[in-house]
Enzyme design. Structure first.
Site, PDB file in Angstrom:
ATOM      1  N   HIS A 162       6.011   4.134   2.374  1.00 41.56           N
ATOM      2  CA  HIS A 162       5.080   3.850   1.265  1.00 41.56           C
ATOM      3  C   HIS A 162       4.333   5.127   0.927  1.00 41.56           C
ATOM      4  CE1 HIS A 162       5.513  -0.587   1.486  1.00 41.56           C
ATOM      5  NE2 HIS A 162       5.854  -0.293   2.733  1.00 41.56           N
ATOM      6  N   HIS A 195      10.443  -6.448   1.021  1.00 42.49           N
ATOM      7  CA  HIS A 195       9.932  -6.737   2.367  1.00 42.49           C
ATOM      8  C   HIS A 195      10.172  -8.221   2.667  1.00 42.49           C
ATOM      9  CE1 HIS A 195       7.957  -2.922   1.928  1.00 42.49           C
ATOM     10  NE2 HIS A 195       7.300  -3.021   3.060  1.00 42.49           N
ATOM     11  N   GLU A 226       9.088  -9.782   8.086  1.00 46.54           N
ATOM     12  CA  GLU A 226       8.117  -8.976   8.834  1.00 46.54           C
ATOM     13  C   GLU A 226       7.070  -9.976   9.330  1.00 46.54           C
ATOM     14  OE1 GLU A 226       5.543  -6.453   6.528  1.00 46.54           O
ATOM     15  OE2 GLU A 226       5.164  -5.051   8.188  1.00 46.54           O
ATOM     16  N   ASP A 270       4.294   3.444   7.147  1.00 48.57           N
ATOM     17  CA  ASP A 270       3.020   4.070   6.732  1.00 48.57           C
ATOM     18  C   ASP A 270       2.560   4.941   7.911  1.00 48.57           C
ATOM     19  OD1 ASP A 270       2.451   2.181   4.282  1.00 48.57           O
ATOM     20  OD2 ASP A 270       2.895   0.853   5.967  1.00 48.57           O
TER      21      ASP A 270
HETATM   22  N1  ADE Z   1       2.609  -2.132   2.293  1.00 45.56           N
HETATM   23  C1  ADE Z   1       2.482  -1.046   3.046  1.00 45.56           C
HETATM   24  N2  ADE Z   1       2.933  -1.267   4.293  1.00 45.56           N
HETATM   25  C2  ADE Z   1       3.388  -2.538   4.318  1.00 45.56           C
HETATM   26  C3  ADE Z   1       3.966  -3.356   5.309  1.00 45.56           C
HETATM   27  N3  ADE Z   1       4.216  -2.922   6.542  1.00 45.56           N
HETATM   28  N4  ADE Z   1       4.271  -4.618   4.973  1.00 45.56           N
HETATM   29  C4  ADE Z   1       4.032  -5.076   3.736  1.00 45.56           C
HETATM   30  N5  ADE Z   1       3.482  -4.353   2.775  1.00 45.56           N
HETATM   31  C5  ADE Z   1       3.164  -3.088   3.060  1.00 45.56           C
HETATM   32 ZN    ZN Z   2       6.737  -1.360   4.273  1.00 46.53          ZN
END
Ligand code: ADE
Ligand code: ZN
Length: 332
Positions: free
Chosen positions: A14, A192, A195, A274
């Protein structure tokens, strides 16, 4: 050569989430904007849990207020990535943070980001491509605006469309219009899923959005049939082990399912998500996987070949990166 020194490809990064905290602090200082609440005593980003991580991320974005900030950010991110051995990266770019979904403003931000990427390519030898990304918890209407921005700038640099954000809000199918719009513009798709959402979120991503890659996807491991489907359909997972452990999905790296998913035939790749938020880098990810699962140069080579195959770049770029990799493999 240690595995951490190998050349790397990163598909899940990101752009704002890669901003070093010192970079954000400096911008806050320049703009006299008080962001002291988002940092811990060591100067890192401070957050309690996933929703608070997202809130902290968005607070940091308050000082990324114009194209010039994004040009500087791009250069800073890519210098760090290149120092970690990354030779090709794809980053998630959100029109929500780059002009608020207005197409003309987005084009100005994108031009600045590409300037930063061009400079980084010349100085650090790293190639970047962009994936326009909507933010799930901002809702389907904002996602439509992001998709329009993506469609207007689709080409050999903006090559994909995706979605991040809070999986607990809305369903994947609520964003079908945005993903259809991006697909019709020739963009490749990722979202995504799996998760904080379970296996059903991964199924919805495949059925309702038609994605060919999935960000994370690791909770597919809870459903053997789904794992088999991912393998059969050759869907690539953008796995971010350090992020998953930091956000509490798995207690330690040794508990992470990346190896099991590989063993079951799923195409997996490795990314940081990130990096400063999760105190990680691509080197650290490689070192962790070597330690936890005994991965060797051969394993990392396989992961890198999968990543290049799944990259959303054009054939000429893929061939150029393949040549760089081949030159390393033949000398290691
Ligand atoms: N935006 C930035 N990092 C993220 C993550 N791990 N999961 C979902 N949205 C995100
Ligand atoms: Zn992500």
């Amino acid at each position: 050569m240690s595995v951490a020194d190998l050349p790397k490809i990163e598909l899940h990064l990101h752009h704002e989430g890669a901003a070093p905290p010192a970079f954000i602090r400096q911008l806050a200082h320049e703009k006299k904007h008080d962001l002291s609440g988002i940092f811990d005593r060591d100067g890192g980003y401070d957050y309690r849990d996933f929703p608070h991580f997202l809130a902290t991320y968005e607070a940091a974005c308050e000082v990324l207020t114009g194209p010039e900030e994004f040009r500087r950010l791009t250069l800073a991110i890519l210098e760090e990535s290149a120092a970690n051995g990354v030779i090709y990266a794809e980053s998630f770019l959100s029109p929500d943070f780059c002009g608020g979904g207005d197409v003309a403003a987005w084009k100005d931000y994108l031009a600045a980001i590409q300037d930063g990427a061009d400079e980084a390519e010349k100085r650090f030898g790293i190639t970047l491509r962009g994936i326009v990304t909507c933010v799930r918890h901002f809702g389907p209407d904002k996602a439509k605006a992001s998709a329009r921005c993506a469609a207007e700038t689709a080409g050999d640099w903006i090559t994909g469309f995706g979605m991040g954000g809070n999986e607990a809000q809305y369903s994947q199918g609520d964003f079908a219009w945005a993903f259809d719009c991006a697909r019709e513009a020739g963009l490749r798709l990722t979202t995504h899923a799996g998760e904080f959402g379970g296996p059903d979120s991964v199924r919805d991503a495949i059925r309702d959005l038609g994605v060919e890659r999935i960000g994370h996807g690791v909770r597919a491991i809870e459903d053997r049939d789904l794992v088999a489907e991912l393998a059969d359909r050759a869907i690539t997972l953008e796995v971010c082990p350090g992020s998953n452990v930091r956000l509490g999905l798995f207690p330690t790296l040794a508990d992470h399912p990346i190896q099991k998913l590989r063993d079951m035939g799923v195409r997996v790749t490795v990314s940081t998500d990130d990096p400063p938020f999760f105190h990680t880098t691509m080197r650290k990810e490689y070192e962790g996987l070597e330690q936890a699962f005994g991965w060797t140069t051969e394993d990392f080579r396989a992961i890198t070949d999968t990543a290049l195959d799944a990259a959303f770049c054009d054939a000429e770029t893929r061939a150029r990166i393949a040549k760089r990799l081949e030159d390393t493999w033949t000398t290691t």
